[in-house]
Scaffold this active site. Structure first.
Site, PDB file in Angstrom:
ATOM      1  N   HIS A   1       0.845  -1.203   0.000  1.00  0.00           N
ATOM      2  CA  HIS A   1       0.000   0.000   0.000  1.00  0.00           C
ATOM      3  C   HIS A   1       0.878   1.249   0.000  1.00  0.00           C
ATOM      4  O   HIS A   1       0.640   2.190  -0.781  1.00  0.00           O
ATOM      5  CB  HIS A   1      -0.911  -0.022   1.227  1.00  0.00           C
ATOM      6  CG  HIS A   1      -1.603   1.277   1.504  1.00  0.00           C
ATOM      7  ND1 HIS A   1      -2.918   1.529   1.152  1.00  0.00           N
ATOM      8  CD2 HIS A   1      -1.160   2.421   2.117  1.00  0.00           C
ATOM      9  CE1 HIS A   1      -3.246   2.756   1.517  1.00  0.00           C
ATOM     10  NE2 HIS A   1      -2.204   3.309   2.123  1.00  0.00           N
ATOM     11  N   GLU A   2       1.894   1.273   0.863  1.00  0.00           N
ATOM     12  CA  GLU A   2       2.772   2.444   0.936  1.00  0.00           C
ATOM     13  C   GLU A   2       3.568   2.623  -0.352  1.00  0.00           C
ATOM     14  O   GLU A   2       3.752   3.748  -0.827  1.00  0.00           O
ATOM     15  CB  GLU A   2       3.717   2.322   2.136  1.00  0.00           C
ATOM     16  CG  GLU A   2       3.024   2.251   3.494  1.00  0.00           C
ATOM     17  CD  GLU A   2       2.079   3.408   3.732  1.00  0.00           C
ATOM     18  OE1 GLU A   2       2.291   4.492   3.169  1.00  0.00           O
ATOM     19  OE2 GLU A   2       1.095   3.227   4.487  1.00  0.00           O
TER      20      GLU A   2
ATOM     21  N   HIS B   1       1.511   4.363  -2.879  1.00  0.00           N
ATOM     22  CA  HIS B   1       1.541   5.825  -2.797  1.00  0.00           C
ATOM     23  C   HIS B   1       2.732   6.378  -3.583  1.00  0.00           C
ATOM     24  O   HIS B   1       2.623   7.398  -4.272  1.00  0.00           O
ATOM     25  CB  HIS B   1       1.650   6.272  -1.343  1.00  0.00           C
ATOM     26  CG  HIS B   1       0.354   6.261  -0.596  1.00  0.00           C
ATOM     27  ND1 HIS B   1      -0.755   6.956  -1.024  1.00  0.00           N
ATOM     28  CD2 HIS B   1      -0.010   5.652   0.566  1.00  0.00           C
ATOM     29  CE1 HIS B   1      -1.750   6.776  -0.165  1.00  0.00           C
ATOM     30  NE2 HIS B   1      -1.329   5.982   0.803  1.00  0.00           N
TER      31      HIS B   1
ATOM     32  N   GLU C   1      -6.167   7.149  -0.918  1.00  0.00           N
ATOM     33  CA  GLU C   1      -6.069   5.973  -0.043  1.00  0.00           C
ATOM     34  C   GLU C   1      -6.695   4.756  -0.721  1.00  0.00           C
ATOM     35  O   GLU C   1      -6.130   3.656  -0.688  1.00  0.00           O
ATOM     36  CB  GLU C   1      -6.753   6.244   1.302  1.00  0.00           C
ATOM     37  CG  GLU C   1      -5.970   7.149   2.231  1.00  0.00           C
ATOM     38  CD  GLU C   1      -4.595   6.608   2.561  1.00  0.00           C
ATOM     39  OE1 GLU C   1      -4.475   5.406   2.899  1.00  0.00           O
ATOM     40  OE2 GLU C   1      -3.617   7.374   2.462  1.00  0.00           O
TER      41      GLU C   1
END
Length: 291
Positions: free
Chosen positions: A140-141, A144, A215
């Site tokens: 997930h990070e 980003h 997100e």
């Protein structure tokens, strides 16, 4: 399904930004009627300069504000190897890896582009997640980073700063200045006053909307990377169940964390930088049906 979700999210973000930029321009032109266009341009340049500083130094500021410490492979092989494997999988440069010594389970990514990326996890997160869940969170990070979310948030931040500065100057001009010059009727005075009061609130709500969309996008990107959305869904459930405020809180970087780090309450829900965890988990489970 997953690719269409990612494409739809990017379109939503673009549309929000496009409308926001148009609204900022309209508000600026309206404000120029009272401030004068030269002063209006000065405020815009000031806001742009402020955004540039945030853009180039946001990574360092996030590390300092969070109290994160940089690690090597030997310091924490589990976290390091997880990030390294994801870097290889995504084809992104290996980011700097940090640990935040905090029992609150959380993680964040920062950096203006993949070459300057930094990812961090708290000690609390490393304690409660298994390996697949940790991979889901770090994917997930890395999502980003891959999606240039820091760049997007910096653009929004610059626009919000400009709106705030212009609004403040307009209100000062309306209160203390001579606004009875030709063309400044009572009606136009009321219109400018209304938008000057409303604009900062609207700008903040747009900022929150963009943050929530990013997100969702990072969730989808991370799930696509690991091909195992259930792991991230399980991690989010654990983060929600073990949520607690960070020891070093900063509302200015709340949007960077994977889970909202601010104390629970009505205003956290109203002005949250994150979408509801339940909805994120639901979407991830729906994506899991595609594999």
């Amino acid at each position: 399904m997953m690719y269409s979700f990612i494409a739809r999210n990017k379109i939503n973000t673009f549309l929000i930004l496009f409308v926001f930029i148009l609204a900022c321009g309209g508000f600026g032109l309206l404000a120029g009627r009272f401030l004068g266009m030269s002063f209006f341009l000065f405020i815009l340049l000031l806001a742009a300069g402020y955004a540039c500083v945030q853009y180039f130094f946001s990574g360092r500021l996030a590390v300092l504000m969070s109290g994160a410490r940089k690690i090597s492979r030997n310091d924490n092989p589990r976290l390091w190897n997880t990030v390294e494997n994801l870097s290889i999988t995504t084809g992104l440069p290996m980011p700097e890896v940090y640990i935040v010594d905090d029992p609150a389970p959380n993680a964040f990514a920062t950096g203006r582009d993949p070459k300057h990326a930094k990812v961090a996890a708290t000690s609390g997160l490393l304690e409660i997640l298994d390996d697949s869940e940790l991979e889901g969170v770090m994917a997930h990070e890395m999502g980003h980073v891959k999606n240039y979310d820091i760049r997007v948030s910096t653009i929004v931040f610059g626009l919000v700063s400009a709106v705030g500065l212009i609004s403040d100057m307009v209100l000062r001009a309306l209160i203390w200045g001579d606004n009875r010059r030709e063309g400044n009727s009572a009606f136009s005075f009321a219109i400018v006053l209304f938008f000057s009061l409303l604009a900062p609130i609207a700008a903040m709500l747009v900022q929150l909307a963009v943050s929530r969309e990013r997100e969702y996008l990072a969730d989808a990107t991370g799930a696509l990377t690991t091909r195992y959305p259930a792991a991230l869904a399980s991690a989010l459930a654990k983060l929600e169940g073990n949520a607690r405020p960070l020891q070093r809180q900063s509302s200015s970087m709340a949007h960077l964390w994977i889970s909202n780090p601010m104390p629970r309450g009505f205003f956290r829900k109203l002005f949250s930088t994150h979408p509801p965890t339940e909805e994120r988990i639901r979407r991830l489970k729906e994506m899991g049906n595609q594999f």
